[in-house]
Scaffold this active site. Structure first.
Site, PDB file in Angstrom:
ATOM      1  N   GLY A  46       0.838  -1.186   0.000  1.00  0.00           N
ATOM      2  CA  GLY A  46       0.000   0.000   0.000  1.00  0.00           C
ATOM      3  C   GLY A  46       0.874   1.237   0.000  1.00  0.00           C
ATOM      4  O   GLY A  46       2.044   1.181   0.390  1.00  0.00           O
ATOM      5  N   GLN A  51       2.987   9.821   1.809  1.00  0.00           N
ATOM      6  CA  GLN A  51       4.268   9.113   1.770  1.00  0.00           C
ATOM      7  C   GLN A  51       5.128   9.521   0.571  1.00  0.00           C
ATOM      8  O   GLN A  51       6.306   9.189   0.526  1.00  0.00           O
ATOM      9  CB  GLN A  51       4.042   7.603   1.746  1.00  0.00           C
ATOM     10  CG  GLN A  51       3.420   7.077   3.025  1.00  0.00           C
ATOM     11  CD  GLN A  51       3.207   5.585   2.936  1.00  0.00           C
ATOM     12  OE1 GLN A  51       2.221   5.122   2.377  1.00  0.00           O
ATOM     13  NE2 GLN A  51       4.155   4.844   3.478  1.00  0.00           N
ATOM     14  N   CYS A  89       6.170  -0.289   7.430  1.00  0.00           N
ATOM     15  CA  CYS A  89       5.733   0.900   6.699  1.00  0.00           C
ATOM     16  C   CYS A  89       6.882   1.400   5.839  1.00  0.00           C
ATOM     17  O   CYS A  89       8.018   1.476   6.314  1.00  0.00           O
ATOM     18  CB  CYS A  89       5.298   1.973   7.695  1.00  0.00           C
ATOM     19  SG  CYS A  89       4.710   3.490   6.929  1.00  0.00           S
ATOM     20  N   LEU A  90       6.562   1.754   4.604  1.00  0.00           N
ATOM     21  CA  LEU A  90       7.593   2.281   3.709  1.00  0.00           C
ATOM     22  C   LEU A  90       8.181   3.592   4.243  1.00  0.00           C
ATOM     23  O   LEU A  90       9.316   3.935   3.924  1.00  0.00           O
ATOM     24  CB  LEU A  90       7.017   2.500   2.303  1.00  0.00           C
ATOM     25  CG  LEU A  90       6.550   1.242   1.577  1.00  0.00           C
ATOM     26  CD1 LEU A  90       5.908   1.601   0.242  1.00  0.00           C
ATOM     27  CD2 LEU A  90       7.695   0.254   1.383  1.00  0.00           C
ATOM     28  N   HIS A 131      -4.380   0.766   7.591  1.00  0.00           N
ATOM     29  CA  HIS A 131      -3.039   1.356   7.620  1.00  0.00           C
ATOM     30  C   HIS A 131      -2.968   2.582   6.701  1.00  0.00           C
ATOM     31  O   HIS A 131      -2.471   3.639   7.100  1.00  0.00           O
ATOM     32  CB  HIS A 131      -2.012   0.295   7.198  1.00  0.00           C
ATOM     33  CG  HIS A 131      -0.598   0.765   7.202  1.00  0.00           C
ATOM     34  ND1 HIS A 131       0.308   0.370   8.160  1.00  0.00           N
ATOM     35  CD2 HIS A 131       0.087   1.587   6.355  1.00  0.00           C
ATOM     36  CE1 HIS A 131       1.484   0.929   7.903  1.00  0.00           C
ATOM     37  NE2 HIS A 131       1.373   1.675   6.804  1.00  0.00           N
ATOM     38  N   GLU A 132      -3.480   2.433   5.475  1.00  0.00           N
ATOM     39  CA  GLU A 132      -3.424   3.544   4.510  1.00  0.00           C
ATOM     40  C   GLU A 132      -4.329   4.705   4.932  1.00  0.00           C
ATOM     41  O   GLU A 132      -3.943   5.867   4.803  1.00  0.00           O
ATOM     42  CB  GLU A 132      -3.756   3.061   3.093  1.00  0.00           C
ATOM     43  CG  GLU A 132      -2.792   2.024   2.545  1.00  0.00           C
ATOM     44  CD  GLU A 132      -1.311   2.348   2.717  1.00  0.00           C
ATOM     45  OE1 GLU A 132      -0.918   3.525   2.569  1.00  0.00           O
ATOM     46  OE2 GLU A 132      -0.533   1.427   3.004  1.00  0.00           O
ATOM     47  N   HIS A 135      -2.600   6.767   7.412  1.00  0.00           N
ATOM     48  CA  HIS A 135      -1.687   7.731   6.781  1.00  0.00           C
ATOM     49  C   HIS A 135      -2.434   8.989   6.368  1.00  0.00           C
ATOM     50  O   HIS A 135      -1.944  10.105   6.559  1.00  0.00           O
ATOM     51  CB  HIS A 135      -1.018   7.135   5.539  1.00  0.00           C
ATOM     52  CG  HIS A 135       0.220   6.373   5.829  1.00  0.00           C
ATOM     53  ND1 HIS A 135       1.327   6.922   6.443  1.00  0.00           N
ATOM     54  CD2 HIS A 135       0.548   5.090   5.574  1.00  0.00           C
ATOM     55  CE1 HIS A 135       2.273   6.003   6.553  1.00  0.00           C
ATOM     56  NE2 HIS A 135       1.825   4.881   6.038  1.00  0.00           N
TER      57      HIS A 135
END
Length: 164
Positions: A46, A51, A89-90, A131-132, A135
């Site tokens: 994702g 991000q 997480c990226l 999760h997204e 963000h």
């Protein structure tokens, strides 16, 4: 490929995003496939617009070979049943946290074709969506983890309070 924003103190990652006003805007339509390519290159499942340094309510995901383009996603229901998953997480490379989330969610969003959609997701897909959306609401998994730990400790402490 788009550059990733990383770091637990990055302001854009800690700020609630603005809604997308026009899903058909050329910059939005051009951005979505770039987000998917970036997510694949970084080996993520994702990616949310903050991000990549863009404060818009926009995310992409791919679970079990199916791509999701989530424009202005809004979680409308969360199940009482919870699951704990080890999440990475990226934007926090190399860090993983056990996060408690609802096992099932319903999310309303607009897809890449501008169509309103409603999705009921379970398990891993539900975790990715939550999760997204976090963000997009300015919440990093580190902060969610710390908040959950604090709540857990408060509950534990309260259980052992002496009664008079």
């Amino acid at each position: 490929m788009l550059p990733l924003v990383t770091g637990e103190k990055s302001e854009i990652l800690l700020t609630k995003t603005k809604p997308v006003t026009d899903p058909f805007a050329p910059e939005i339509q051009a951005l979505l496939p770039k987000m998917i390519k970036t997510m694949h290159k970084e080996r993520g499942v994702g990616l949310a617009a903050p991000q990549i340094g863009i404060s818009l309510r926009l995310a992409v995901a791919e679970v079990e070979g199916h791509e999701y383009y989530l424009i202005n996603p809004e979680i409308t229901s969360l199940s009482q049943e919870k699951i704990v998953s080890e999440e990475g997480c990226l934007s926090l490379p190399g860090e993983f946290f056990p996060i408690l989330r609802s096992e099932t969610v319903t999310v309303k969003y607009t897809n890449e074709k501008g169509l309103p959609k409603k999705l009921r997701a379970r398990g891993f897909l539900a975790t990715v969506i939550q999760h997204e959306v976090d963000h997009l609401d300015g919440i990093l998994i580190l902060n969610r983890f710390l908040k959950q730990q604090k709540q857990k400790n408060t509950l534990t402490d309260d259980a052992y309070e002496p009664t008079t």
